[in-house]
Design an enzyme around this catalytic site. Structure first.
Site, PDB file in Angstrom:
ATOM      1  N   HIS A 101       0.834  -1.219   0.000  1.00 24.44           N
ATOM      2  CA  HIS A 101       0.000   0.000   0.000  1.00 24.44           C
ATOM      3  C   HIS A 101       0.861   1.259   0.000  1.00 24.44           C
ATOM      4  O   HIS A 101       0.507   2.264   0.624  1.00 24.44           O
ATOM      5  CB  HIS A 101      -0.951   0.021   1.195  1.00 24.44           C
ATOM      6  CG  HIS A 101      -1.958  -1.085   1.206  1.00 24.44           C
ATOM      7  ND1 HIS A 101      -3.228  -0.952   0.705  1.00 24.44           N
ATOM      8  CD2 HIS A 101      -1.878  -2.365   1.652  1.00 24.44           C
ATOM      9  CE1 HIS A 101      -3.894  -2.096   0.851  1.00 24.44           C
ATOM     10  NE2 HIS A 101      -3.084  -2.974   1.417  1.00 24.44           N
ATOM     11  N   ASN A 174     -10.217  -2.876   2.617  1.00 25.71           N
ATOM     12  CA  ASN A 174      -9.957  -2.865   1.175  1.00 25.71           C
ATOM     13  C   ASN A 174     -11.267  -2.646   0.426  1.00 25.71           C
ATOM     14  O   ASN A 174     -12.344  -2.656   1.036  1.00 25.71           O
ATOM     15  CB  ASN A 174      -9.366  -4.206   0.725  1.00 25.71           C
ATOM     16  CG  ASN A 174      -7.874  -4.323   1.023  1.00 25.71           C
ATOM     17  OD1 ASN A 174      -7.183  -3.325   1.217  1.00 25.71           O
ATOM     18  ND2 ASN A 174      -7.390  -5.547   1.053  1.00 25.71           N
TER      19      ASN A 174
END
Ligand code: HDD
Length: 720
Positions: A101, A174
């Site tokens: 990420h 997510n």
């Protein structure tokens, strides 16, 4: 009409709508520049003395452009502390990027509770209807490095930090409700497999390579998430058009210690929307910052994106009856089985004023939960609770990362933790330990009534390294996902698998991947094998047979799209002599729809319309390809169309819009350009004539569908 029109609907520089004030109690600074005493406030100052540039030590600088030398041609002198400090600081600017990420974009906002959960949790943030809580959200891709592109085919991170009255609560989720693996011990392998291959250091930001598919094809548990990953969920149109999911089952706990299981959902009020793969590839070249620019622009223009927070609540008895283990993160609970109850709305209303201070330094931790929120025994979640704290220390360099304004709770912090690198908040007074006998001066005390109490789960079990039998069905929900998609979405899943596996060099890995598809859906397996030009392999050995679960319409993107063109962007192609009335009608219709628009012209200086109006361009044609827009209008003059018909970027502009199934507004003179761009002689219903003023509204109304999907079957070889 004004003599000069801007080249875009809502330009930066126009006064944005005011962000609602922060809720009470959120008076702490949110960026370094606002931190009293932190030095950053000098940028904001209007005081002449304070506007003077200084060193980090506050010494005023007379010349920061030339180093101190013996004579004009040197040598440079070692005593130049201004040079030394400036270069020293620059040399140390970088911090380690996130191991996953790494590429992300954040914004500030507010969460407002609309439905109280006080009956199932003591958490203050979920108790009082109307209560507002400050939030910070960071969206991200997973695999790519910080400098990679926004439209990689990848899962999107959706991490929300609530600054509650009882400390920080992070839902680190997510845009996909399930995960690749069931046990955290496999996370390093998963991440190693998807990132660049270690010997060659590429490919960047993509799963289309041997190592990822090798790992995936050896991990049956991954295949539910792989179906999501191969769907258009992983190439979203915007951060504003993704759902968010907490993934794991969490607990909500009352003051009396009663527990209810919960799964968290964020539902975008903007509707779900994705781009096409061919479009994504081109957007990455045209604007690698497509998603962050989109979010920034929407917030700057006052079009604040909103998500509803929903919960699926269930008790132990219901959990025991579910066909899957609620502790298994590779499974979801269909909304048709346990409906999502909407309990509040999050509005992102303020862009960051410093990317590093906010988006880079924000530190999300799954273990940040307030009293009343607790963990289930999901083994993936437990591993995460360990990992996030660890990673912040590595990234931010000190256990005092919670002192950074973006990470500091807005509620009081009081304990005996002290010192460490960059400590900015040390306990005052004589006592820095407990128990102590210093009475009122003895510092903070535990508070059993207010404090966090873990749910008293009963545990009696042997210590084992083992995977639960209840986690063993790997394919049923993968099949359910596939059959829940509309035909065009199923086609895209097949196309994506063929694309990804065609990048895999080892033929045995391709075959092993397809062997899993045989357990998911035979049509899909056959399509992919055919697309790869290979024989259909035998089905992979399955731990459990695949169940035929009913379709869940909530899993489709297209069935959950927007109902208007609001917040979408039209590209309007103009030349000198374009029809001023049509341009005015179209932009008025778009403004009414609350959509945005941008002008594309042969020269960035703009065009002069047929009534003499000058219109500024936002893009020169080759800098503003049609992939950057949700729909396009082609409005050249007759001479302009003849000119554009000789121009490759102009032809790409229309042929890409056509190939990407976009709605195309057809000005009176557009035809020669269409012919040269080899568009079919007979235009399909995705083309809307823009001849009279009222056509503009009809065109914008048609655009609400976002794409004219029937066209895809005519323009894609794979569809034949
Ligand atoms: Fe993770 C970052 C989401 C499994 C270890 N993860 C990270 C971020 C998101 C997620 C959104 C970025 C936060 C930000 O914007 O700063 N991760 C998930 C989800 C998972 C998941 C939804 C499965 C349900 N993660 C997972 C596991 C582990 C990690 C199993 C390790 C055992 N994740 C991390 C990390 C990161 C991270 C290494 C890297 C940067 C960071 O934490 O702050 O600790």
């Amino acid at each position: 009409m004004a003599a000069t029109k801007n080249g875009a609907g809502k330009l930066k520089g126009e006064t944005p709508a005011k962000a609602p004030p922060l809720p009470a109690g959120s008076d702490l600074p949110t960026s370094f520049a606002e931190t009293p005493g932190a030095g950053g406030e000098t940028h904001q100052s209007t005081n002449a003395a304070e506007l003077t540039m200084t060193t980090q030590q506050g010494i005023p600088i007379a010349d920061g452009q030339n180093s101190l030398k013996a004579g004009p041609r040197g040598p440079t002198l070692l005593e130049d502390f201004i040079l030394r400090e400036k270069i020293f600081h620059f040399d140390h600017e970088r911090i380690p990027e996130r191991v996953v990420h790494a590429r992300g974009y954040g914004a500030h906002g507010v969460f407002e509770l609309t439905d109280s959960l006080a009956d199932v949790t003591r958490a203050d943030v979920l108790g009082t209807v109307g209560q507002q809580t400050e939030v910070f959200v960071r969206f991200s891709t997973v695999a790519g490095n910080a400098g990679s592109m926004d439209l990689a085919r990848d899962v999107r991170g959706f991490a929300v930090k609530f600054y509650t009255n009882e400390g920080n609560w992070d839902i680190v989720g997510n845009n996909i409700p399930v995960f690749f693996i069931q046990d955290a011990i496999k996370f390093p392998d998963l991440v190693h497999a998807v990132k660049q291959e270690p010997d060659r250091g590429f490919p960047q930001a993509q799963s289309a390579h041997d190592n990822f598919w090798d790992f995936a094809s050896l991990s049956p548990e991954a295949w539910h998430m792989i179906m999501w990953q191969m769907s258009d969920r992983t190439i979203p149109r915007s951060f504003r058009t993704i759902e968010g999911f907490g993934v794991h089952t969490f607990r909500l706990v009352t003051a009396e210690g009663k527990s209810t299981f919960v799964k968290f959902h964020w539902k975008p009020r903007q509707g779900l929307q994705s781009v096409l793969w061919n479009e994504a590839v081109k957007i990455n070249g045209a604007d690698p910052d497509f998603h962050r620019r989109d979010l920034w622009n929407a917030i700057e223009s006052g079009d604040f994106p909103q998500w509803d927070l929903g919960v699926q609540l269930f008790d132990q008895e219901t959990a025991d009856k579910l066909p899957f283990d609620h502790l298994d993160s590779t499974k979801l609970i269909p909304e048709e089985d346990i409906p999502v109850r909407i309990i509040g709305t999050m509005t992102l209303n303020r862009n960051v004023d410093n990317f590093f201070a906010n988006t880079e330094q924000v530190a999300f931790c799954t273990q940040n939960v307030p009293p009343g929120v607790d963990f289930s025994d999901d083994p993936l979640l437990h591993g995460r609770n360990f990992s996030y704290l660890d990673t912040q220390l590595k990234r931010l360099g000190s256990p005092n990362f919670t002192h950074l304004p973006i990470n500091a709770p807005r509620s009081p912090v009081s304990n005996f933790q002290q010192d460490g690198h960059m400590a900015m908040r040390n306990p005052k007074g004589r006592a820095n330990y407990e128990p102590n006998s210093w009475g009122a001066e003895g510092g903070p005390r535990e508070n059993p009534a207010r404090g966090f109490v873990s749910f008293a789960a009963e545990i009696q079990a042997p210590k084992q390294r083992i995977r639960s039998e209840t986690f063993a069905d790997h394919y049923s929900q993968a099949r359910q996902f596939y059959v829940s998609q509309l035909p065009i979405e199923q086609k895209h899943i097949g196309d994506a698998l063929v694309f990804e596996l065609s990048k895999v060099e080892r033929v045995d890995i391709r075959a092993r991947a397809v062997s899993h598809l045989r357990n998911i859906h035979d049509d899909l397996a056959a399509t992919v094998a055919d697309g790869l030009g290979m024989d259909l392999p035998n089905a992979a050995v399955a731990a459990k047979p695949t169940l035929d679960l009913p379709p869940s319409p909530k899993l489709s993107i297209l069935a959950n799209g927007p109902v208007s063109f609001k917040g979408r962007k039209m590209g309007i192609l103009l030349t000198d002599g374009s029809d001023a009335k049509m341009f005015a009608a179209l932009t008025a219709a778009l403004d009414t729809e609350e959509a945005t628009w941008e002008v594309i012209a042969p020269k960035i200086g703009g065009v002069t319309l047929d009534d003499g109006t000058a219109v500024a361009a936002k893009h020169k044609i080759d800098g503003g390809p049609s992939v950057l827009f949700d729909a396009v209008a082609i409005l050249p003059s007759a001479d302009g169309a003849a000119m554009l018909a000789q121009d490759a970027p102009s032809k790409d502009f229309v042929s890409d819009a056509f190939g990407h199934c976009k709605f195309i507004g057809v000005g009176a003179n557009a035809k020669p350009l269409f012919d040269e761009a080899r568009l079919p002689a007979e235009l399909d219903d995705g083309f809307v004539a823009l001849a009279k003023g009222k056509d503009a509204t009809a065109f914008v109304t048609a655009c609400r569908e976002l794409r004219f999907w029937p066209r895809e079957m005519n323009v894609d070889l794979d569809a034949a």
